[in-house]
Design an enzyme around this catalytic site. Structure first.
Site, short mmCIF file in Angstrom:
data_model
loop_
_atom_site.label_atom_id
_atom_site.label_comp_id
_atom_site.label_asym_id
_atom_site.label_seq_id
_atom_site.Cartn_x
_atom_site.Cartn_y
_atom_site.Cartn_z
N LYS A 1 0.86 -1.19 0.00
CA LYS A 1 0.00 0.00 0.00
C LYS A 1 0.89 1.23 0.00
O LYS A 1 2.05 1.12 0.37
CB LYS A 1 -0.95 0.00 1.21
CG LYS A 1 -0.34 -0.30 2.57
CD LYS A 1 0.39 0.69 3.37
CE LYS A 1 0.08 2.13 3.31
NZ LYS A 1 1.09 2.95 4.03
N GLU B 1 0.72 8.12 16.00
CA GLU B 1 2.15 7.79 15.94
C GLU B 1 2.96 8.91 16.58
O GLU B 1 2.57 10.08 16.52
CB GLU B 1 2.60 7.66 14.50
CG GLU B 1 1.89 6.55 13.74
CD GLU B 1 2.56 6.32 12.40
OE1 GLU B 1 3.51 5.53 12.37
OE2 GLU B 1 2.15 6.94 11.41
N HIS C 1 -5.11 1.38 6.11
CA HIS C 1 -5.23 0.84 7.47
C HIS C 1 -6.54 1.25 8.15
O HIS C 1 -7.27 0.41 8.70
CB HIS C 1 -4.07 1.31 8.35
CG HIS C 1 -2.71 1.01 7.79
ND1 HIS C 1 -2.42 -0.13 7.11
CD2 HIS C 1 -1.55 1.73 7.81
CE1 HIS C 1 -1.15 -0.12 6.74
NE2 HIS C 1 -0.60 1.00 7.15
N ASP D 1 -1.56 7.70 3.15
CA ASP D 1 -0.65 6.78 3.84
C ASP D 1 -1.38 5.89 4.85
O ASP D 1 -1.04 4.71 5.01
CB ASP D 1 0.45 7.59 4.55
CG ASP D 1 1.55 6.72 5.14
OD1 ASP D 1 1.91 5.72 4.48
OD2 ASP D 1 2.04 7.02 6.25
P1 NDP Z 1 12.57 2.85 -0.44
O1 NDP Z 1 12.73 4.05 -1.29
O2 NDP Z 1 13.35 2.75 0.81
O3 NDP Z 1 12.89 1.55 -1.28
C1 NDP Z 1 12.40 1.39 -2.57
C2 NDP Z 1 13.22 0.36 -3.26
O4 NDP Z 1 12.81 0.37 -4.61
C3 NDP Z 1 14.70 0.66 -3.20
O5 NDP Z 1 15.34 -0.44 -2.61
C4 NDP Z 1 15.08 0.81 -4.66
O6 NDP Z 1 16.17 0.01 -5.00
C5 NDP Z 1 13.94 0.14 -5.36
N1 NDP Z 1 13.84 0.68 -6.71
C6 NDP Z 1 13.41 1.86 -7.10
N2 NDP Z 1 13.51 1.97 -8.44
C7 NDP Z 1 14.06 0.82 -8.85
C8 NDP Z 1 14.47 0.30 -10.10
N3 NDP Z 1 14.34 1.00 -11.22
N4 NDP Z 1 15.00 -0.94 -10.14
C9 NDP Z 1 15.17 -1.66 -9.01
N5 NDP Z 1 14.82 -1.25 -7.82
C10 NDP Z 1 14.27 -0.01 -7.74
O7 NDP Z 1 10.99 2.68 -0.19
P2 NDP Z 1 10.27 1.79 0.89
O8 NDP Z 1 11.01 0.54 1.12
O9 NDP Z 1 9.93 2.65 2.04
O10 NDP Z 1 8.88 1.51 0.16
C11 NDP Z 1 8.72 0.51 -0.83
C12 NDP Z 1 7.22 0.32 -1.05
O11 NDP Z 1 6.63 -0.11 0.16
C13 NDP Z 1 6.50 1.61 -1.43
O12 NDP Z 1 5.47 1.26 -2.31
C14 NDP Z 1 5.94 2.10 -0.11
O13 NDP Z 1 4.80 2.88 -0.29
C15 NDP Z 1 5.59 0.78 0.55
N6 NDP Z 1 5.55 0.82 2.01
C16 NDP Z 1 6.64 1.13 2.77
C17 NDP Z 1 6.58 1.11 4.15
C18 NDP Z 1 7.76 1.40 4.99
O14 NDP Z 1 7.63 1.30 6.23
N7 NDP Z 1 8.91 1.73 4.43
C19 NDP Z 1 5.32 0.76 4.85
C20 NDP Z 1 4.25 0.43 3.97
C21 NDP Z 1 4.36 0.47 2.61
P3 NDP Z 1 17.71 0.43 -4.86
O15 NDP Z 1 18.06 0.02 -3.46
O16 NDP Z 1 18.35 -0.36 -5.89
O17 NDP Z 1 17.80 1.93 -5.08
C1 BG6 Z 2 2.82 2.34 7.22
C2 BG6 Z 2 2.92 3.81 6.91
O1 BG6 Z 2 1.92 1.72 6.33
O2 BG6 Z 2 2.36 2.16 8.54
C3 BG6 Z 2 3.83 4.49 7.91
O3 BG6 Z 2 3.43 3.98 5.61
C4 BG6 Z 2 3.40 4.19 9.32
O4 BG6 Z 2 3.86 5.89 7.69
C5 BG6 Z 2 3.22 2.70 9.51
O5 BG6 Z 2 4.39 4.69 10.21
C6 BG6 Z 2 2.61 2.40 10.87
O6 BG6 Z 2 2.63 1.03 11.08
P1 BG6 Z 2 2.63 0.47 12.58
O7 BG6 Z 2 2.42 -0.99 12.43
O8 BG6 Z 2 3.96 0.84 13.14
O9 BG6 Z 2 1.51 1.18 13.26
#
Ligand code: NDP
Ligand code: BG6
Length: 497
Positions: A150, A218, A242, A237
């Site tokens: 999401k 949060e 959620h 978000d």
């Molecule tokens: P980040 O920016 O930390 O990570 C994104 C990843 O995508 C990076 O590892 C990057 O790889 C990769 N990426 C981007 N472009 C490319 C490409 N062209 N080829 C290969 N890899 C690529 O984001 P998040 O981990 O925070 O989020 C990822 C997804 O999860 C999103 O959709 C976000 O909305 C969702 N999400 C995240 C949460 C969180 O707590 N972080 C919670 C809920 C959902 P590289 O390392 O190679 O640059």
């Molecule tokens: C994620 C949001 O989906 O949920 C974050 O992208 C948020 O912004 C997180 O902090 C909260 O999750 P939890 O389980 O820690 O309440």
């Protein structure tokens, strides 16, 4: 039953989500012996070269450090780590470059008969290209599954585009749209509570319930995700997924069977029954805020604009909404929804506020007569409490006393070990999609939220500022006050007893 011997391919294996949530969840599942021995965890990232080995070792070491940081101190164990690391494979791969890493991934997957489970821990903008490249390299066989994070899209239209694109390559039954809140133990307990107790079967509608509150509060701010968050904001978000999922579980009709198809159908009915908010309704029924400077958990917190380095952003870091569900069960019952960053305390809670008794028989001196309340706490501790009135047994006269029945007395397991991501990942491994969202749910939730987001975008109003470390803007209190209600805020440091 679907095949449980899968290979888990995490695209974006070096990203925040992978290192902070997915790897710890998989490590826990490994330690609990919940992963079949044959399951490999294949992480892809751009910065590793497939010809030399040193990049791989460096990345495996990063995973180890991430586990040491994000697991509980006593959870990390060198022996378990050694065995866990043997499951790990690393592929240097670029989603948008059809040559970089795709042939290597293909070769790696062909070494096993396991079903591939592709986890897109990626920006949604590259989901389509990821699917195209998977197809081009013949990696999507009929059982292959894909897990999507999401938020799906940015609004209804972009969500539809993503769903259509992924749907060209994977059948809906093999698409797992994750919402980790549904993996929280207490959320499932809520279903048991509702659907296995005569008491609640009878007392779950507008005849008995005054209102419902759902708060996801949060203490954290941007956590290094400024790029993502400033384009999203609290509604995209947290509310679109959620919060609305929790609302669905509280409000849905009992499904005839506890299976994915039936539950999803009931949730969609709730989303479609949400009273549309348009024009002035939005002003009357919503409050959006943005945190300013303050003190959170004893530490100074910069204001959002300062932290972001952009003084003009109008992204909301807090939102409160009064919603109504226009159906027979919920007619006239407000659902108050609230979420925000940099608030006073981290806690998530659903409060079912019952109506007052019809007539007070006790004299005024007998003390306050509070209405019953069912409090479902999701975090930091997981708990369900039913607040009832009793007689104060220490006194000889009849004096009223509010008591809480603690319904989680039996659980001795620390709640931080009950990892929602582990639960949900294991469901995807087992092929059980009950706790995942159908594309129609995604569509219905955007349909309700799009007018709100459009209205804010077009209006000249900025979100109201609240001091970090408080419970958000006072306007959010006024929203309930108009109806004679009040948010239930835990006292500082309060845990469920
Ligand atoms: P980040 O920016 O930390 O990570 C994104 C990843 O995508 C990076 O590892 C990057 O790889 C990769 N990426 C981007 N472009 C490319 C490409 N062209 N080829 C290969 N890899 C690529 O984001 P998040 O981990 O925070 O989020 C990822 C997804 O999860 C999103 O959709 C976000 O909305 C969702 N999400 C995240 C949460 C969180 O707590 N972080 C919670 C809920 C959902 P590289 O390392 O190679 O640059
Ligand atoms: C994620 C949001 O989906 O949920 C974050 O992208 C948020 O912004 C997180 O902090 C909260 O999750 P939890 O389980 O820690 O309440």
């Amino acid at each position: 039953m679907s095949q449980t011997t899968v290979d888990i391919v995490i695209f974006g294996g070096g990203g925040d989500l992978s290192l902070r949530k997915l790897m710890p969840a998989l490590y826990r599942a490994h330690v609990n012996q919940e992963l079949d021995k044959s399951i490999r965890i294949i992480a892809t990232l751009r910065s590793v070269s497939n010809s030399a080995d040193n990049g791989r070792d460096e990345f495996v070491n990063r995973i180890k450090q991430a586990l040491q940081k994000h697991l509980q101190a006593q959870e990390f164990n060198p022996g378990h780590w050694q065995a866990f690391s043997e499951r790990l494979c690393v592929v240097g791969l670029d989603i948008v470059d059809t040559n970089k890493g795709w042939p290597e991934l293909s070769a790696l997957l062909s070494l096993s008969d396991n079903t591939p489970l592709f986890y897109f821990a990626l920006p949604p903008s590259v989901y389509g290209t990821a699917c195209e490249n998977l197809a081009e390299h013949n990696l999507i066989h009929p059982d292959a599954r894909v897990v999507l994070e999401k938020p799906i899209g940015y609004d209804r239209e972009s969500a539809e585009q993503i769903n259509n694109k992924v749907g060209e390559y994977f059948p809906e039954a093999n698409i797992y749209r994750i919402d980790h809140y549904l993996g929280k133990e207490t959320v499932q307990n809520l279903m048991v509570l509702r659907f296995s107790n005569y008491l609640f079967e009878q007392l779950w509608d507008s005849k008995s319930i005054d209102h419902v509150q759902i708060t996801l509060s949060e203490t954290v701010g941007l956590e290094g995700r400024a790029g993502f968050y400033d384009n999203a904001g609290a509604v995209r978000d947290m509310v679109q997924n959620h919060l609305l999922q929790l609302l669905c579980l509280v409000a849905m009709e009992p499904a005839s069977k506890l299976c994915a198809k039936e539950i999803r159908a009931e949730k969609i009915k709730v989303l479609n029954a949400l009273r549309p908010l348009t024009g002035d309704d939005i002003k009357q029924n919503t409050v959006r805020g943005q945190y300013g400077f303050g003190v959170v958990s004893g530490c100074e917190q910069r204001g959002y604009l300062d932290e972001l380095g952009n003084p003009t952003s109008t992204t909301e870091t807090f939102v409160a909404i009064r919603a109504h569900i226009d159906n027979w069960r919920w007619a006239g019952v407000p659902f108050y929804l609230r979420t925000g960053k940099c608030l006073q305390q981290r806690y998530s809670e659903i409060v079912i506020q019952y109506k007052p008794v019809s007539h007070r028989v006790f004299c005024e001196d007998a003390g306050e007569l509070c209405s019953n309340r069912l409090v479902v706490r999701l975090q930091p501790d997981e708990n369900i409490q039913l607040e009832l009135m009793t007689k104060d047994l220490e006194r000889t006269d009849v004096h009223l006393q509010k008591m809480s029945l603690n319904l989680n007395e039996g659980s001795k397991q620390p709640s931080n070990i009950r990892d929602a991501y582990k639960r949900i990942l294991l469901d995807a491994v087992r092929g059980d999609s009950t706790l995942f969202t159908h594309r129609d749910e995604v569509d219905a939730s955007w349909k309700w939220l799009d007018p709100m987001l459009d209205y804010w975008q077009k209006s000249k109003d900025s979100p109201v500022e609240y001091s970090a470390g408080t419970w958000g803007p006072t306007e959010a209190d006024q929203l309930l006050k108009k109806d004679g209600a009040i948010w239930r805020n835990p006292k500082n440091g309060e845990q469920s007893q």
